[in-house]
Design a protein around this motif. Structure first.
Motif, PDB file in Angstrom:
ATOM      1  N   GLY A  64       0.783  -1.230   0.000  1.00 20.05           N
ATOM      2  CA  GLY A  64       0.000   0.000   0.000  1.00 20.05           C
ATOM      3  C   GLY A  64       0.816   1.282   0.000  1.00 20.05           C
ATOM      4  N   GLN A  65       2.163   1.198   0.110  1.00 15.25           N
ATOM      5  CA  GLN A  65       2.971   2.419   0.182  1.00 15.25           C
ATOM      6  C   GLN A  65       3.803   2.654  -1.081  1.00 15.25           C
ATOM      7  N   ALA A  66       3.495   2.026  -2.193  1.00 19.12           N
ATOM      8  CA  ALA A  66       4.338   2.110  -3.391  1.00 19.12           C
ATOM      9  C   ALA A  66       4.537   3.547  -3.867  1.00 19.12           C
ATOM     10  N   GLU A  67       3.471   4.305  -3.969  1.00 15.70           N
ATOM     11  CA  GLU A  67       3.606   5.681  -4.464  1.00 15.70           C
ATOM     12  C   GLU A  67       4.361   6.544  -3.467  1.00 15.70           C
ATOM     13  N   GLU A  68       4.036   6.405  -2.209  1.00 13.74           N
ATOM     14  CA  GLU A  68       4.732   7.153  -1.163  1.00 13.74           C
ATOM     15  C   GLU A  68       6.235   6.836  -1.192  1.00 13.74           C
ATOM     16  N   ALA A  69       6.574   5.552  -1.303  1.00  8.96           N
ATOM     17  CA  ALA A  69       7.982   5.140  -1.314  1.00  8.96           C
ATOM     18  C   ALA A  69       8.702   5.677  -2.551  1.00  8.96           C
ATOM     19  N   ALA A  70       8.073   5.614  -3.705  1.00  9.75           N
ATOM     20  CA  ALA A  70       8.703   6.111  -4.930  1.00  9.75           C
ATOM     21  C   ALA A  70       9.017   7.601  -4.811  1.00  9.75           C
ATOM     22  N   HIS A  71       8.089   8.360  -4.269  1.00  9.77           N
ATOM     23  CA  HIS A  71       8.341   9.798  -4.068  1.00  9.77           C
ATOM     24  C   HIS A  71       9.453  10.020  -3.034  1.00  9.77           C
ATOM     25  N   TYR A  72       9.467   9.214  -2.003  1.00 12.16           N
ATOM     26  CA  TYR A  72      10.501   9.291  -0.964  1.00 12.16           C
ATOM     27  C   TYR A  72      11.883   9.044  -1.566  1.00 12.16           C
ATOM     28  N   TYR A  73      12.036   7.968  -2.327  1.00 14.78           N
ATOM     29  CA  TYR A  73      13.325   7.653  -2.950  1.00 14.78           C
ATOM     30  C   TYR A  73      13.725   8.728  -3.955  1.00 14.78           C
ATOM     31  N   ALA A  74      12.768   9.205  -4.746  1.00  9.63           N
ATOM     32  CA  ALA A  74      13.067  10.259  -5.717  1.00  9.63           C
ATOM     33  C   ALA A  74      13.531  11.533  -5.016  1.00  9.63           C
ATOM     34  N   SER A  75      12.952  11.837  -3.861  1.00 13.32           N
ATOM     35  CA  SER A  75      13.357  13.047  -3.140  1.00 13.32           C
ATOM     36  C   SER A  75      14.763  12.912  -2.557  1.00 13.32           C
ATOM     37  N   ILE A  76      15.130  11.735  -2.106  1.00  9.37           N
ATOM     38  CA  ILE A  76      16.465  11.523  -1.531  1.00  9.37           C
ATOM     39  C   ILE A  76      17.537  11.549  -2.612  1.00  9.37           C
ATOM     40  N   PHE A  77      17.292  10.864  -3.728  1.00  2.99           N
ATOM     41  CA  PHE A  77      18.324  10.667  -4.743  1.00  2.99           C
ATOM     42  C   PHE A  77      18.162  11.572  -5.969  1.00  2.99           C
ATOM     43  N   GLY A  78      17.227  12.509  -5.909  1.00  5.46           N
ATOM     44  CA  GLY A  78      17.046  13.414  -7.034  1.00  5.46           C
ATOM     45  C   GLY A  78      16.478  12.723  -8.259  1.00  5.46           C
ATOM     46  N   GLY A  79      15.641  11.722  -8.052  1.00  6.43           N
ATOM     47  CA  GLY A  79      15.040  10.972  -9.150  1.00  6.43           C
ATOM     48  C   GLY A  79      13.692  11.532  -9.557  1.00  6.43           C
ATOM     49  N   SER A  80      12.946  10.710 -10.268  1.00  4.78           N
ATOM     50  CA  SER A  80      11.629  11.135 -10.729  1.00  4.78           C
ATOM     51  C   SER A  80      10.627   9.997 -10.616  1.00  4.78           C
ATOM     52  N   VAL A  81       9.391  10.368 -10.361  1.00  4.17           N
ATOM     53  CA  VAL A  81       8.275   9.423 -10.433  1.00  4.17           C
ATOM     54  C   VAL A  81       7.683   9.602 -11.822  1.00  4.17           C
ATOM     55  N   ASP A  82       7.706   8.539 -12.615  1.00  9.30           N
ATOM     56  CA  ASP A  82       7.411   8.654 -14.035  1.00  9.30           C
ATOM     57  C   ASP A  82       5.990   8.270 -14.426  1.00  9.30           C
ATOM     58  N   HIS A  83       5.410   7.306 -13.728  1.00 10.17           N
ATOM     59  CA  HIS A  83       4.062   6.871 -14.095  1.00 10.17           C
ATOM     60  C   HIS A  83       3.423   6.134 -12.916  1.00 10.17           C
ATOM     61  N   VAL A  84       2.141   6.342 -12.750  1.00 14.14           N
ATOM     62  CA  VAL A  84       1.368   5.638 -11.722  1.00 14.14           C
ATOM     63  C   VAL A  84       0.212   4.920 -12.411  1.00 14.14           C
ATOM     64  N   SER A  85       0.089   3.611 -12.168  1.00 16.41           N
ATOM     65  CA  SER A  85      -1.017   2.807 -12.692  1.00 16.41           C
ATOM     66  C   SER A  85      -1.906   2.394 -11.525  1.00 16.41           C
ATOM     67  N   TYR A  86      -3.164   2.141 -11.811  1.00 23.60           N
ATOM     68  CA  TYR A  86      -4.135   1.839 -10.762  1.00 23.60           C
ATOM     69  C   TYR A  86      -4.794   0.484 -10.989  1.00 23.60           C
ATOM     70  N   TYR A  87      -5.182  -0.159  -9.885  1.00 26.18           N
ATOM     71  CA  TYR A  87      -5.989  -1.380  -9.988  1.00 26.18           C
ATOM     72  C   TYR A  87      -7.314  -1.025 -10.641  1.00 26.18           C
ATOM     73  N   PRO A  88      -7.837  -1.919 -11.462  1.00 29.89           N
ATOM     74  CA  PRO A  88      -9.169  -1.651 -12.025  1.00 29.89           C
ATOM     75  C   PRO A  88     -10.201  -1.605 -10.892  1.00 29.89           C
ATOM     76  N   GLU A  89     -11.285  -0.916 -11.148  1.00 30.27           N
ATOM     77  CA  GLU A  89     -12.332  -0.783 -10.114  1.00 30.27           C
ATOM     78  C   GLU A  89     -12.784  -2.144  -9.600  1.00 30.27           C
ATOM     79  N   GLU A  90     -12.901  -3.104 -10.482  1.00 23.59           N
ATOM     80  CA  GLU A  90     -13.249  -4.471 -10.084  1.00 23.59           C
ATOM     81  C   GLU A  90     -11.941  -5.258 -10.062  1.00 23.59           C
ATOM     82  N   ASN A  91     -11.221  -5.175  -8.968  1.00 22.53           N
ATOM     83  CA  ASN A  91      -9.880  -5.756  -8.844  1.00 22.53           C
ATOM     84  C   ASN A  91      -9.942  -7.290  -8.916  1.00 22.53           C
TER      85      ASN A  91
END
Length: 163
Positions: free
Chosen positions: A12-39
């Motif tokens: 559940g923390q994938a997006e939060e973690a990606a932003h965290y790592y990008a902020s530490i290492f000067g990276g970028s978050v490039d794309h976010v995909s979502y589960y379909p409504e009917e997972n």
């Protein structure tokens, strides 16, 4: 997309973690995909929640997957960061151990998500590649007493100087 991209499993923390790592290492978050409504997956995450985050650190692509609680990180896999100098190593060490991260032995750090990192300077790696077996042994002996690596102390040990 890179030919090979490490995929990191989160609960559940994938997006939060990606932003965290990008902020530490000067990276970028490039794309976010979502589960379909009917997972259709066995993930306990609700439809519409973040499924996969693609991010880049130092030109290397990564994926952060919200897969659920079934798997967690351990030290069998770590990300190794080659730092230019002690100041860069210190900056990453402080950032990764903040907010629940933990120092480990010999330059290892576990961040607040449980992912292991190895922080090492260019100079230390040059010494490892030198072929000087006695110097490497002295340097490694000194390293075994450390949490955060001290490049100057390890260099002194490599050179045969008492610390």
């Amino acid at each position: 997309m890179s030919k090979i991209s490490p995929c990191l499993w989160f609960n559940g923390q994938a997006e939060e973690a990606a932003h965290y790592y990008a902020s530490i290492f000067g990276g970028s978050v490039d794309h976010v995909s979502y589960y379909p409504e009917e997972n259709p997956s066995p993930s306990p995450l609700a439809g519409g929640s973040v499924l996969l985050v693609e991010f880049t650190l130092f030109g290397q692509s990564y994926q952060a997957l919200n897969g659920g609680p079934q798997f967690t990180f351990d030290e069998a896999v770590s990300l190794s960061v080659g730092c230019e100098d002690q100041a860069e190593l210190d900056r990453y060490y402080d950032a990764l151990t903040a907010d629940g991260g933990k120092p480990g032995p010999c330059g290892w750090v576990t961040d607040k998500y449980g992912l292991s990192w190895q922080l090492v300077t260019r100079r230390i790696m040059e010494n490892y590649h030198s072929g000087d077996k006695a110097g490497i042994a002295r340097m490694m002996q000194r390293m075994m007493t450390m949490q955060k690596l001290d490049t100057a102390a390890m260099q002194a040990a490599f050179d045969g100087e008492s610390a």
